[in-house]
Design a protein around this motif. Structure first.
Motif, PDB file in Angstrom:
ATOM      1  N   SER A  59       0.807  -1.221   0.000  1.00 52.25           N
ATOM      2  CA  SER A  59       0.000   0.000   0.000  1.00 52.25           C
ATOM      3  C   SER A  59       0.835   1.264   0.000  1.00 52.25           C
ATOM      4  CB  SER A  59      -0.919   0.008   1.230  1.00 52.25           C
ATOM      5  OG  SER A  59      -0.174   0.241   2.423  1.00 52.25           O
ATOM      6  N   ALA A  60       2.150   1.125   0.244  1.00 51.29           N
ATOM      7  CA  ALA A  60       3.018   2.300   0.381  1.00 51.29           C
ATOM      8  C   ALA A  60       3.810   2.541  -0.893  1.00 51.29           C
ATOM      9  CB  ALA A  60       3.974   2.116   1.556  1.00 51.29           C
ATOM     10  N   THR A  61       3.813   3.774  -1.346  1.00 51.75           N
ATOM     11  CA  THR A  61       4.605   4.140  -2.521  1.00 51.75           C
ATOM     12  C   THR A  61       6.040   4.455  -2.119  1.00 51.75           C
ATOM     13  OG1 THR A  61       2.651   5.058  -3.593  1.00 51.75           O
ATOM     14  CG2 THR A  61       4.804   5.732  -4.453  1.00 51.75           C
ATOM     15  N   LYS A  62       6.183   5.212  -1.028  1.00 54.62           N
ATOM     16  CA  LYS A  62       7.520   5.566  -0.537  1.00 54.62           C
ATOM     17  C   LYS A  62       7.863   4.623   0.616  1.00 54.62           C
ATOM     18  CE  LYS A  62       7.461  10.449  -1.862  1.00 54.62           C
ATOM     19  NZ  LYS A  62       7.672  11.850  -1.371  1.00 54.62           N
ATOM     20  N   LEU A  63       8.525   3.532   0.278  1.00 56.78           N
ATOM     21  CA  LEU A  63       8.818   2.464   1.233  1.00 56.78           C
ATOM     22  C   LEU A  63      10.320   2.304   1.370  1.00 56.78           C
ATOM     23  CD1 LEU A  63       8.173  -0.166   2.869  1.00 56.78           C
ATOM     24  CD2 LEU A  63       8.057  -1.344   0.665  1.00 56.78           C
ATOM     25  N   ALA A  64      10.807   2.215   2.621  1.00 59.48           N
ATOM     26  CA  ALA A  64      12.221   1.954   2.888  1.00 59.48           C
ATOM     27  C   ALA A  64      12.340   0.752   3.820  1.00 59.48           C
ATOM     28  CB  ALA A  64      12.895   3.170   3.512  1.00 59.48           C
ATOM     29  N   ILE A  65      13.380  -0.029   3.611  1.00 57.72           N
ATOM     30  CA  ILE A  65      13.692  -1.178   4.466  1.00 57.72           C
ATOM     31  C   ILE A  65      14.909  -0.839   5.302  1.00 57.72           C
ATOM     32  CG2 ILE A  65      14.504  -3.573   4.467  1.00 57.72           C
ATOM     33  CD1 ILE A  65      12.898  -3.977   1.881  1.00 57.72           C
ATOM     34  N   VAL A  66      14.828  -1.120   6.601  1.00 56.39           N
ATOM     35  CA  VAL A  66      15.976  -0.952   7.500  1.00 56.39           C
ATOM     36  C   VAL A  66      16.267  -2.306   8.128  1.00 56.39           C
ATOM     37  CG1 VAL A  66      16.924   0.214   9.509  1.00 56.39           C
ATOM     38  CG2 VAL A  66      15.409   1.465   7.956  1.00 56.39           C
ATOM     39  N   ALA A  67      17.391  -2.902   7.761  1.00 57.09           N
ATOM     40  CA  ALA A  67      17.806  -4.200   8.289  1.00 57.09           C
ATOM     41  C   ALA A  67      18.839  -3.985   9.384  1.00 57.09           C
ATOM     42  CB  ALA A  67      18.387  -5.067   7.176  1.00 57.09           C
TER      43      ALA A  67
ATOM     44  N   CYS B 156       9.999  -0.557   6.899  1.00 60.19           N
ATOM     45  CA  CYS B 156       9.979  -1.966   7.300  1.00 60.19           C
ATOM     46  C   CYS B 156      11.258  -2.271   8.064  1.00 60.19           C
ATOM     47  CB  CYS B 156       9.851  -2.861   6.080  1.00 60.19           C
ATOM     48  SG  CYS B 156       9.801  -4.621   6.473  1.00 60.19           S
ATOM     49  N   PHE B 157      11.150  -2.416   9.381  1.00 56.83           N
ATOM     50  CA  PHE B 157      12.301  -2.765  10.222  1.00 56.83           C
ATOM     51  C   PHE B 157      12.427  -4.283  10.259  1.00 56.83           C
ATOM     52  CE2 PHE B 157      11.393   1.433  12.228  1.00 56.83           C
ATOM     53  CZ  PHE B 157      12.661   1.988  12.139  1.00 56.83           C
ATOM     54  N   ILE B 158      13.603  -4.774   9.914  1.00 52.06           N
ATOM     55  CA  ILE B 158      13.857  -6.215   9.910  1.00 52.06           C
ATOM     56  C   ILE B 158      14.995  -6.508  10.881  1.00 52.06           C
ATOM     57  CG2 ILE B 158      14.537  -8.211   8.524  1.00 52.06           C
ATOM     58  CD1 ILE B 158      13.399  -6.745   6.081  1.00 52.06           C
ATOM     59  N   GLY B 159      14.669  -7.165  11.992  1.00 54.65           N
ATOM     60  CA  GLY B 159      15.706  -7.485  12.978  1.00 54.65           C
ATOM     61  C   GLY B 159      16.472  -6.267  13.424  1.00 54.65           C
ATOM     62  N   CYS B 160      15.765  -5.180  13.664  1.00 52.82           N
ATOM     63  CA  CYS B 160      16.410  -3.900  13.975  1.00 52.82           C
ATOM     64  C   CYS B 160      15.823  -3.341  15.264  1.00 52.82           C
ATOM     65  CB  CYS B 160      16.186  -2.925  12.823  1.00 52.82           C
ATOM     66  SG  CYS B 160      17.205  -1.453  12.929  1.00 52.82           S
ATOM     67  N   ASP B 161      16.680  -2.889  16.168  1.00 51.87           N
ATOM     68  CA  ASP B 161      16.214  -2.587  17.524  1.00 51.87           C
ATOM     69  C   ASP B 161      15.616  -1.197  17.709  1.00 51.87           C
ATOM     70  OD1 ASP B 161      18.401  -0.879  17.568  1.00 51.87           O
ATOM     71  OD2 ASP B 161      19.560  -2.092  18.977  1.00 51.87           O
ATOM     72  N   THR B 162      15.654  -0.324  16.739  1.00 55.81           N
ATOM     73  CA  THR B 162      15.100   1.036  16.798  1.00 55.81           C
ATOM     74  C   THR B 162      15.644   1.858  17.960  1.00 55.81           C
ATOM     75  OG1 THR B 162      13.074   0.514  18.076  1.00 55.81           O
ATOM     76  CG2 THR B 162      12.958   0.264  15.681  1.00 55.81           C
ATOM     77  N   GLY B 163      16.891   1.600  18.351  1.00 57.11           N
ATOM     78  CA  GLY B 163      17.523   2.404  19.393  1.00 57.11           C
ATOM     79  C   GLY B 163      17.976   3.747  18.860  1.00 57.11           C
ATOM     80  N   ASP B 164      18.624   4.539  19.717  1.00 64.68           N
ATOM     81  CA  ASP B 164      18.988   5.896  19.317  1.00 64.68           C
ATOM     82  C   ASP B 164      20.041   5.934  18.214  1.00 64.68           C
ATOM     83  OD1 ASP B 164      20.933   4.907  21.044  1.00 64.68           O
ATOM     84  OD2 ASP B 164      21.310   6.839  22.007  1.00 64.68           O
ATOM     85  N   GLN B 165      20.972   4.974  18.190  1.00 60.84           N
ATOM     86  CA  GLN B 165      22.032   5.039  17.183  1.00 60.84           C
ATOM     87  C   GLN B 165      21.496   4.814  15.780  1.00 60.84           C
ATOM     88  OE1 GLN B 165      25.332   2.057  16.670  1.00 60.84           O
ATOM     89  NE2 GLN B 165      26.596   3.778  17.300  1.00 60.84           N
TER      90      GLN B 165
END
Length: 555
Positions: free
Chosen positions: A201-209, A273-282
């Motif tokens: 559904s998203a046109t502007k999609l980014a993946i963060v691994a 889309c976060f894949i195995g990523c902890d979303t911490g400050d760094q």
């Protein structure tokens, strides 16, 4: 058999090749290990021994095993911080004074449990050999289960001698098949379908691994998903190289240790889309990238990572590699608008053009960017690159190009980690070449481990980014000092030191590099050696590593 025999044989039968320690601990076990072919590696500090075990665990997937006696326990626990933050399986063994000596002002004794509580996922006391098989299996299993992290067994006796001398009837354990990640569960089918709908559904999609994706070994699956969705891929620093860094879909490391394009792309996305990523400050540039309120799909093997920093529209609980295979199938081969990807690729291309002159710089003192370019060319196809924290992480994470066949290990925050970690990585992968990138400030922490490398015949290439100071903070602190530059020098400058000459004092080869044209030959000579070689590169402390793009306030 007695506890010493059981432990030594269990390590051998479980595939462990090395055991890292600081004397005096488990001396009977060490003798038995040496007899049956497990190599004891005596380090000069407990933290260095832990860093060796940390990298050994990251490379092998089996717990790196490290030990210290009662008085060294606090130092050992401090060293486990990086393994904890880096999701590394480590089995820490310590001795403690007998129960009858506790709470009586026993010499050198402090409570161990509080020291290890913040940096282990499992801890237990072992009173005698009869308890050891059960506790050993449980600790090993905990270390390699998601997320892999350090565990601690506290053995009865100052050196664990009560456990060593007592006996058990159980046969040795063979746990070599239990490696991280130990289990690969797939997210439920409904979540996979929901995630596919959200992504489409998203046109502007980014993946963060992230680091968890790298641990899962899902680089091919990440690429397959990104290709199907025409989505740019950014990674955490710890996941650098899990997809080819020159791939057209790759935009670099995102967050605080980032080159500009990755932050710009992830911030502009309408869904991440976060894949195995902890979303911490760094990795989120202190929770500014992606922007707050962005739509999020999150895939992780650890449910505690969900919703930590960003409310997720869809969560997928499962091993990234196993679940991505199902998600790629669910997404299929849709027709996608490639406009957002084209914008991301244009940003990346412009940045590469901007930085290219520095990668070829002939400046003296040497620009570390040129050193990065030379390491890119020199690192073998199956090589391992080990980087310290701070500027070492930024230089290597933004300017050294990597392929998935290579391995990138980075410090999770402890200065001085890289050199002993490189020794541990080499122990785990004796047939692969290992290059360590350390600043001179970091190397001072564990310089004596040059003796360990020489004594044990561990061959790594130690590249010293030698700028006679702490380069990351230097220009800002000099400016802060104003008309008192000497005061700034007293805080952040040291040396100059010739580390090549120091290597010679340890009986090792040292190569001093003062001109950029000398780097390639020095690296080639060092990589051809069967001993540790120090490549001491005189670099410019004024040179600035790439700086992350930061959104404007309120953007």
């Amino acid at each position: 058999m007695n506890g010493a025999e059981w432990l030594a044989r269990s390590l051998k039968d479980s595939g462990q090749t090395h055991f890292f320690f600081v004397d005096a601990v488990l001396r009977r076990t060490l003798l038995e290990m040496e007899r049956i072919g497990v190599q004891p590696v005596l380090a000069h500090t407990e933290k260095a021994a832990v860093y060796m075990a940390d990298a050994y665990g990251r490379i092998s997937g089996r717990p790196g095993v490290v030990a210290a006696q009662s008085v060294g326990t606090a130092n050992l626990a401090a060293g486990l911080q990086d393994a904890w933050l880096g999701r590394s399986p480590v089995l820490a063994l310590t001795g403690h004074k007998p129960i009858g000596h506790q709470h009586r002002n026993a010499y050198q004794e402090v409570a161990h449990a509080p020291l290890f509580a913040p940096v282990t996922k499992h801890a237990a006391q072992v009173h005698e050999a009869a308890d050891l098989p059960r506790q050993f299996r449980q600790a090993w299993s905990a270390a390699v289960s998601a997320p892999p992290r350090p565990v601690h067994l506290d053995l009865n006796g100052l050196m664990g001698e009560f456990v060593e001398r007592s006996t058990t009837d159980e046969p040795p354990a063979a746990l070599g098949a239990w490696v991280a990640p130990a289990h690969r569960p797939m997210a439920d089918a409904a979540s996979v379908q929901a995630a596919a709908r959200a992504l489409l559904s998203a046109t502007k999609l980014a993946i963060v691994a992230g680091d968890g994706a790298a641990l899962s070994g899902c680089g091919a699956e990440v690429l397959a998903l990104a290709e199907a969705l025409r989505a740019p891929i950014a990674t955490s620093l710890g996941a650098r190289g899990m997809v080819p860094t020159r791939h057209p879909l790759h935009v670099g490391v995102v967050g605080n240790y980032s080159s500009p394009p990755a932050n710009q792309v992830v911030h502009a996305a309408e869904l991440v889309c976060f894949i195995g990523c902890d979303t911490g400050d760094q990795v989120t540039h202190t929770w500014r990238v992606p922007k707050p309120g962005v739509r999020v799909v999150q895939l992780d093997a650890d449910p505690l990572e969900f919703h930590r920093s960003y409310a997720a529209e869809v969560t997928l609980l499962g091993d990234p590699r196993a679940t991505l295979a199902a998600l790629v199938a669910a997404v299929g081969t849709p027709a996608r608008d490639g406009g957002f990807l084209a914008e991301a690729q244009a940003l990346m291309a412009a940045w590469r053009r901007e930085v290219a002159p520095r990668l070829a710089s002939d400046a003296v003192a040497i620009d570390p960017a040129r050193l990065c370019a030379e390491i890119t060319r020199a690192l073998p196809a199956d090589g391992i690159l080990v980087a310290d924290t701070g500027y070492s992480g930024i230089w290597t994470g933004t300017l050294i190009e990597l392929e998935p066949s290579q391995t990138y290990l980075r410090a999770a925050g402890s200065l001085g980690w890289a050199f002993p970690a490189a020794l541990g990585a080499k122990c785990a992968a004796p047939d692969r070449k290992v290059i360590a990138w350390s600043g001179d400030g970091a190397l001072y922490y564990h310089l004596p481990e040059l003796e360990t490398a020489k004594r044990r015949g561990i061959a790594v290439v130690l590249v010293v980014n030698n700028n006679s100071g702490f380069g990351q903070g230097w220009p800002g602190y000099l400016k802060q000092a104003g008309n008192r530059p000497r005061a700034a020098e007293q805080v952040l400058r040291f040396g100059p030191t010739d580390f090549a000459a120091i290597a010679g004092q340890f009986g090792l080869k040292g190569i001093r590099v003062e001109r950029p044209q000398e780097i390639a030959a020095a690296l080639a000579e060092a990589l051809a050696s069967n001993e540790t070689v120090v490549v001491d590169v005189a670099t410019d402390i004024e040179a600035r590593a790439p700086e992350p793009w930061t959104p404007q306030e309120g953007a």
